[in-house]
Design an enzyme around this catalytic site. Structure first.
Site, short mmCIF file in Angstrom:
data_model
loop_
_atom_site.label_atom_id
_atom_site.label_comp_id
_atom_site.label_asym_id
_atom_site.label_seq_id
_atom_site.Cartn_x
_atom_site.Cartn_y
_atom_site.Cartn_z
N ASP A 192 36.27 7.67 -88.91
CA ASP A 192 36.74 7.40 -90.26
C ASP A 192 36.32 6.00 -90.72
OD1 ASP A 192 38.01 9.86 -90.27
OD2 ASP A 192 39.95 9.04 -89.66
N ARG B 175 44.82 8.00 -84.63
CA ARG B 175 45.61 7.04 -85.41
C ARG B 175 47.01 7.58 -85.70
NH1 ARG B 175 42.04 6.36 -90.36
NH2 ARG B 175 43.78 5.07 -91.09
N ARG C 296 32.58 12.27 -85.66
CA ARG C 296 32.63 11.46 -86.88
C ARG C 296 33.83 10.53 -86.84
NH1 ARG C 296 31.33 15.56 -91.94
NH2 ARG C 296 29.30 16.33 -91.18
#
Length: 278
Positions: free
Chosen positions: A65, A213, A63
């Protein structure tokens, strides 16, 4: 049937179909379907249902973001075998006709029932693109390249990146999900400069929520000279999210590729991964 249960073969009515997917995540609220929001899963399942006239439940490799892009995302779905066969030759073109231009299905093929887009994966590969040019990112790359506010010392970032490799508990770099492990094997973390463009490439068996990130944010703090090269690796001793680790903007991150074993190794890989992550 649950999405993570193996499909029967085509003779039993269902065939497992592997999809290659790419998307510009700028206007999308991530992968997972959410009521009232545009998401990759929601848009794709609606498009597939429109074309095939059956409900479709997708299982994804990883998945992403909100705002994150992909050129090599992978998902699977279990579809009626005769229906897939009837539509296979023109499926990509028909999906193109109903999907918005920021999402594309690039491949669709029948695979063995042992294939699981999530649990069979060996590694995921991401790139984070940023520029520290005074003018910011080139206008034609503004969707996938972040303008960094300060000049970066790539050598210091490379030193910091090397100290993070291997199997570690990356809890300090993750937004924890209940019951989920934060132990990951970071296979590669490379920082390269080409003029004003800096690319950070990360590969791991899997990544937890916001991990890439956060790694980029930590390396950026080193590159700006605000933290020493040893700082990111020192955070591995923590068992909770480190609030002092900045999370880099989503727009610079792209999922490039997902690796899988050959057919003979799919089932065994899924067993091992389920034991660690489900």
């Amino acid at each position: 049937m649950r999405a993570d249960e193996p499909a029967t073969d085509a003779g039993g009515g269902l065939v497992r179909v592997r999809l290659g997917i790419s998307y510009d995540g700028t206007a999308l609220h991530g992968w997972a379907r959410q009521p009232g929001l545009r998401t990759v899963q929601g848009e794709l399942e609606l498009a597939l249902a429109t074309v095939l006239r059956v409900d479709v439940d997708l299982t994804v490799a990883g998945r992403t973001d909100a705002g994150v892009h992909a050129t090599g995302q992978v998902a699977h779905a279990d579809l009626p075998g005769d229906l897939f066969t009837a539509h296979q030759d023109r499926l990509l073109r028909r999906l193109r006709g109903v999907l918005s231009p920021d999402i594309a299905v690039t491949s669709a093929e029948a695979v063995t029932a042992d294939f699981d887009a999530r649990f069979s994966a060996l590694a995921r590969h991401y790139v984070y693109r940023l520029t520290d040019a005074d003018a910011g990112p080139p206008p034609l790359r503004r969707a996938d390249t972040v303008g960094w506010p300060r000049r970066l010392d790539v050598g210091a970032m490379q030193t910091a990146a090397r100290l993070l490799l291997g199997q570690q508990d990356f809890a300090a770099f993750c937004r924890r999900r209940e019951g989920a492990t934060t132990i990951r094997t970071l296979l590669a973390l490379d920082v390269e400069r080409d003029g004003d463009l800096v690319e950070i490439r990360a590969s791991a068996d899997a990544f937890c929520h916001s991990m890439v990130r956060s790694l980029v944010g930590a390396l950026g703090a080193v590159g700006e000279g605000r933290r020493p090269a040893e700082w990111p690796s020192s955070l591995l001793a923590r068992s909770e999210r480190a609030n002092d680790v900045p999370v880099a903007p989503a727009g610079g991150l792209t999922l490039l590729r997902v690796d899988y074993p050959d057919d003979a190794g799919l089932a065994a890989r899924a067993v091992v991964t389920r034991a660690k992550r489900s």
